[in-house]
Design a protein around this motif. Structure first.
Motif, PDB file in Angstrom:
ATOM      1  N   GLY A  27       0.837  -1.323  -0.085  1.00  0.00           N
ATOM      2  CA  GLY A  27       0.221   0.105   0.076  1.00  0.00           C
ATOM      3  C   GLY A  27       0.783   1.004  -0.065  1.00  0.00           C
ATOM      4  N   LEU A  28       1.981   1.306   0.703  1.00  0.00           N
ATOM      5  CA  LEU A  28       2.781   2.516   0.780  1.00  0.00           C
ATOM      6  C   LEU A  28       3.260   2.924  -0.750  1.00  0.00           C
ATOM      7  CD1 LEU A  28       4.938   1.861   4.044  1.00  0.00           C
ATOM      8  CD2 LEU A  28       3.286   3.886   3.117  1.00  0.00           C
ATOM      9  N   LYS A  29       3.536   1.697  -1.446  1.00  0.00           N
ATOM     10  CA  LYS A  29       4.118   1.980  -2.977  1.00  0.00           C
ATOM     11  C   LYS A  29       3.037   3.142  -3.666  1.00  0.00           C
ATOM     12  CE  LYS A  29       6.541  -2.312  -2.772  1.00  0.00           C
ATOM     13  NZ  LYS A  29       6.538  -3.917  -3.805  1.00  0.00           N
ATOM     14  N   LYS A  30       1.923   2.776  -3.297  1.00  0.00           N
ATOM     15  CA  LYS A  30       0.943   3.575  -3.887  1.00  0.00           C
ATOM     16  C   LYS A  30       0.954   5.049  -3.571  1.00  0.00           C
ATOM     17  CE  LYS A  30      -1.876  -0.719  -4.586  1.00  0.00           C
ATOM     18  NZ  LYS A  30      -3.051  -1.406  -4.368  1.00  0.00           N
ATOM     19  N   ILE A  31       1.419   5.493  -2.659  1.00  0.00           N
ATOM     20  CA  ILE A  31       1.415   6.977  -1.922  1.00  0.00           C
ATOM     21  C   ILE A  31       2.963   7.503  -2.296  1.00  0.00           C
ATOM     22  CG2 ILE A  31      -0.528   6.614  -0.787  1.00  0.00           C
ATOM     23  CD1 ILE A  31       1.213   6.658   1.626  1.00  0.00           C
ATOM     24  N   ASP A  32       3.218   8.730  -2.386  1.00  0.00           N
ATOM     25  CA  ASP A  32       4.418   9.425  -2.809  1.00  0.00           C
ATOM     26  C   ASP A  32       4.847   9.943  -1.439  1.00  0.00           C
ATOM     27  OD1 ASP A  32       2.753  11.543  -2.249  1.00  0.00           O
ATOM     28  OD2 ASP A  32       3.049  12.428  -4.614  1.00  0.00           O
ATOM     29  N   ARG A  33       4.727   9.605  -0.530  1.00  0.00           N
ATOM     30  CA  ARG A  33       5.122  10.471   0.969  1.00  0.00           C
ATOM     31  C   ARG A  33       5.097   9.179   2.011  1.00  0.00           C
ATOM     32  NH1 ARG A  33       1.338  12.273   4.078  1.00  0.00           N
ATOM     33  NH2 ARG A  33      -0.607  12.188   3.264  1.00  0.00           N
ATOM     34  N   MET A  34       5.784   9.755   3.037  1.00  0.00           N
ATOM     35  CA  MET A  34       5.812   8.855   4.364  1.00  0.00           C
ATOM     36  C   MET A  34       4.853   9.346   5.334  1.00  0.00           C
ATOM     37  SD  MET A  34       9.042   8.418   6.915  1.00  0.00           S
ATOM     38  CE  MET A  34      10.171   7.395   5.839  1.00  0.00           C
ATOM     39  N   PRO A  35       3.907   8.696   5.659  1.00  0.00           N
ATOM     40  CA  PRO A  35       2.605   9.050   6.395  1.00  0.00           C
ATOM     41  C   PRO A  35       3.304   9.199   7.793  1.00  0.00           C
ATOM     42  CG  PRO A  35       1.997   7.213   5.255  1.00  0.00           C
ATOM     43  CD  PRO A  35       3.372   7.184   5.098  1.00  0.00           C
ATOM     44  N   LEU A  36       2.663  10.556   8.532  1.00  0.00           N
ATOM     45  CA  LEU A  36       3.174  10.733   9.853  1.00  0.00           C
ATOM     46  C   LEU A  36       1.888  10.412  10.986  1.00  0.00           C
ATOM     47  CD1 LEU A  36       4.760  12.019  11.916  1.00  0.00           C
ATOM     48  CD2 LEU A  36       3.617  14.383  11.302  1.00  0.00           C
ATOM     49  N   LEU A  37       2.333   9.334  11.741  1.00  0.00           N
ATOM     50  CA  LEU A  37       1.401   9.080  12.765  1.00  0.00           C
ATOM     51  C   LEU A  37       2.094   9.841  14.107  1.00  0.00           C
ATOM     52  CD1 LEU A  37      -0.738   7.274  14.386  1.00  0.00           C
ATOM     53  CD2 LEU A  37       1.259   5.449  14.386  1.00  0.00           C
ATOM     54  N   VAL A  38       1.129  10.640  14.876  1.00  0.00           N
ATOM     55  CA  VAL A  38       1.455  11.225  15.875  1.00  0.00           C
ATOM     56  C   VAL A  38       0.690  10.451  17.347  1.00  0.00           C
ATOM     57  CG1 VAL A  38       1.275  13.419  17.315  1.00  0.00           C
ATOM     58  CG2 VAL A  38       1.807  13.474  14.918  1.00  0.00           C
ATOM     59  N   GLY A  39       1.567  10.175  18.175  1.00  0.00           N
ATOM     60  CA  GLY A  39       1.181   9.560  19.380  1.00  0.00           C
ATOM     61  C   GLY A  39       1.085  10.271  20.715  1.00  0.00           C
ATOM     62  N   PHE A  40       0.015  10.316  21.432  1.00  0.00           N
ATOM     63  CA  PHE A  40      -0.024  11.420  22.554  1.00  0.00           C
ATOM     64  C   PHE A  40       0.035  10.400  23.898  1.00  0.00           C
ATOM     65  CE2 PHE A  40      -1.900  14.002  19.353  1.00  0.00           C
ATOM     66  CZ  PHE A  40      -1.340  15.373  19.624  1.00  0.00           C
ATOM     67  N   LEU A  41       1.023  10.782  24.806  1.00  0.00           N
ATOM     68  CA  LEU A  41       0.991  10.034  25.977  1.00  0.00           C
ATOM     69  C   LEU A  41       0.858  11.016  27.080  1.00  0.00           C
ATOM     70  CD1 LEU A  41       1.983   7.232  27.278  1.00  0.00           C
ATOM     71  CD2 LEU A  41       4.255   8.124  27.239  1.00  0.00           C
ATOM     72  N   SER A  42      -0.312  10.704  27.806  1.00  0.00           N
ATOM     73  CA  SER A  42      -0.441  11.685  28.862  1.00  0.00           C
ATOM     74  C   SER A  42      -0.859  10.505  30.266  1.00  0.00           C
ATOM     75  CB  SER A  42      -1.722  12.472  28.616  1.00  0.00           C
ATOM     76  OG  SER A  42      -1.698  13.164  27.566  1.00  0.00           O
ATOM     77  N   SER A  43      -0.061   9.450  29.968  1.00  0.00           N
ATOM     78  CA  SER A  43      -0.497   8.504  31.002  1.00  0.00           C
ATOM     79  C   SER A  43       0.736   7.989  31.963  1.00  0.00           C
ATOM     80  CB  SER A  43      -1.279   7.224  30.772  1.00  0.00           C
ATOM     81  OG  SER A  43      -1.289   6.035  31.534  1.00  0.00           O
ATOM     82  N   ALA A  44       0.558   7.851  33.168  1.00  0.00           N
ATOM     83  CA  ALA A  44       1.958   7.467  33.899  1.00  0.00           C
ATOM     84  C   ALA A  44       1.790   5.886  33.810  1.00  0.00           C
ATOM     85  CB  ALA A  44       1.839   7.850  35.341  1.00  0.00           C
ATOM     86  N   SER A  60       8.525   3.102  12.220  1.00  0.00           N
ATOM     87  CA  SER A  60       9.680   3.430  11.647  1.00  0.00           C
ATOM     88  C   SER A  60      10.336   2.449  10.835  1.00  0.00           C
ATOM     89  CB  SER A  60      10.793   3.985  12.931  1.00  0.00           C
ATOM     90  OG  SER A  60      10.285   5.059  13.479  1.00  0.00           O
ATOM     91  N   GLU A  61      10.287   1.245  11.321  1.00  0.00           N
ATOM     92  CA  GLU A  61      10.975   0.104  10.605  1.00  0.00           C
ATOM     93  C   GLU A  61      10.169  -0.278   9.387  1.00  0.00           C
ATOM     94  OE1 GLU A  61      12.620  -2.470  14.291  1.00  0.00           O
ATOM     95  OE2 GLU A  61      10.693  -3.082  13.517  1.00  0.00           O
ATOM     96  N   ASN A  62       8.945   0.216   9.315  1.00  0.00           N
ATOM     97  CA  ASN A  62       7.838   0.032   8.189  1.00  0.00           C
ATOM     98  C   ASN A  62       7.666   0.961   7.210  1.00  0.00           C
ATOM     99  OD1 ASN A  62       7.101  -3.118   8.345  1.00  0.00           O
ATOM    100  ND2 ASN A  62       7.168  -2.365  10.476  1.00  0.00           N
ATOM    101  N   GLY A  63       8.260   2.222   7.244  1.00  0.00           N
ATOM    102  CA  GLY A  63       8.210   3.199   6.440  1.00  0.00           C
ATOM    103  C   GLY A  63       7.257   4.409   6.676  1.00  0.00           C
ATOM    104  N   PHE A  64       7.015   4.353   8.157  1.00  0.00           N
ATOM    105  CA  PHE A  64       6.123   5.477   8.621  1.00  0.00           C
ATOM    106  C   PHE A  64       6.837   6.463   9.462  1.00  0.00           C
ATOM    107  CE2 PHE A  64       3.274   2.020   7.490  1.00  0.00           C
ATOM    108  CZ  PHE A  64       2.325   2.741   7.133  1.00  0.00           C
TER     109      PHE A  64
END
Length: 329
Positions: A27-44, A60-64
């Motif tokens: 699926g990544l081959k069909k788009i022309d950029r690296m998608p950005l995933l943002v994680g929010f950590l607010s828990s202890a 990171s290992e899989n192209g994101f």
């Protein structure tokens, strides 16, 4: 004569996830950029941090691209709104629990549906319970499903519990499944998904048992829920082909003496809900599902990005057609 050894097959999440990662790479081959995933950590919660770090490593290992933002929980609402409005952010994941109450449910509804990789927004949850599988009338854009329940579905498909000879949507017909956990994030959605695919599901919580199914002979389009007064695991487990457990406490163990011989057992808790002796009764045992959950998360992110690209293309085509009509009129 030597003692016979158990014939249980232990299936590891890594092996199941490989096929999903291959699908993501294609699926990544069909788009022309690296998608950005943002994680929010607010828990202890240390488990939340481990999951966040594991998500980042696997992404990171899989192209994101992955960015972890640690935010005080009182500031999280504004931080989520900012991420919604940031065009560089393709997907958002929040590591729950944060407040551990209805405020967490409120935060789930803040996310822009086009960035909700966990499928927890109202539209996605409504579609899931109503057994609506697409976002558009043309059935081209699939709805997003919650990651952990979908990971369990993918595992059951890998194990051939789904009968591919039957029509899509009915492939669990004839299966009886017990799900031990009825949380709003995993247990209840999972029971609904399994029932919507044709299974009879016993959803077991600390206080009661509910039955999820689509009626005798799959009469209904979506599942219905029936209370089972007085029922306990003693009633459910002996009937079940598949037992799926996700109790968060380290002291809980599925009672092995109640399992039917040859049952398929899947553990989705961070704790081990099955003792090692489960291999003496189960035909297949999946001790953890974390790697599959992250593969599904990245698959959801890819689907969201592709949906966005397709929508932009449709708008562009519509605009071109409108201009052509105007030019000829």
């Amino acid at each position: 004569m030597a003692d016979e050894k158990p014939h249980c097959k232990v299936v590891l999440a890594n092996n199941i996830a490989k096929g999903l990662f291959e699908e993501v790479h294609e699926g990544l081959k069909k788009i022309d950029r690296m998608p950005l995933l943002v994680g929010f950590l607010s828990s202890a919660d240390p488990a939340a941090r481990v999951y966040a770090e594991w998500t980042g490593k696997t992404a990171s290992e899989n192209g994101f691209a992955f960015e972890l933002r640690e935010v005080d929980r009182e500031l999280l609402e504004d931080a989520l709104i900012d991420a919604n409005n940031d065009p560089k952010v393709d997907g958002i994941i929040v590591y729950y629990p944060i407040f551990g109450n209805r405020q967490d449910q409120y935060l789930q509804q803040i996310l822009d549906i086009s960035k909700d990789v966990e499928g927890l927004s109202h539209r996605y949850i409504f579609n899931m319970y109503q057994n609506i599988r697409f976002l558009d009338p043309e059935n081209t854009k699939k709805s997003i499903l919650p990651c952990t329940p979908l990971a369990v579905i993918k595992i059951l498909e890998y194990l051939r519990i789904y009968n591919t000879i039957l029509p899509y949507g009915n492939r669990l017909y004839g299966r009886t499944i017990t799900v031990i956990n009825r949380s709003e994030v995993v247990g209840r959605p999972l029971a609904a998904l399994l029932a919507n695919d044709g299974a009879r599901v016993y959803s077991v919580d600390i206080n009661d048992v509910q039955q999820f199914d689509r009626g005798q002979g799959l009469r209904k389009r979506r599942h219905e829920v029936t209370e089972r007064p007085g029922w306990t695991l003693k009633d459910c487990l002996p009937l079940s082909d598949v037992v799926i457990s996700g109790v968060p406490g380290d002291k809980y163990k599925v009672p092995l003496e109640l399992l039917r011989d040859g049952a398929v057992c899947i553990n989705f808790s961070s704790e081990k809900n099955f003792t090692p002796e489960v291999k003496e009764k189960a035909s297949i045992y999946v001790p953890a599902i974390g790697k599959v959950t992250i593969a599904v998360l990245l698959r959801n992110l890819l689907r969201i990005v592709q949906n966005k690209i397709d929508s932009a293309a449709e708008e562009s085509n519509k605009g071109s057609k409108d201009e052509a009509v105007q030019a000829t009129s």
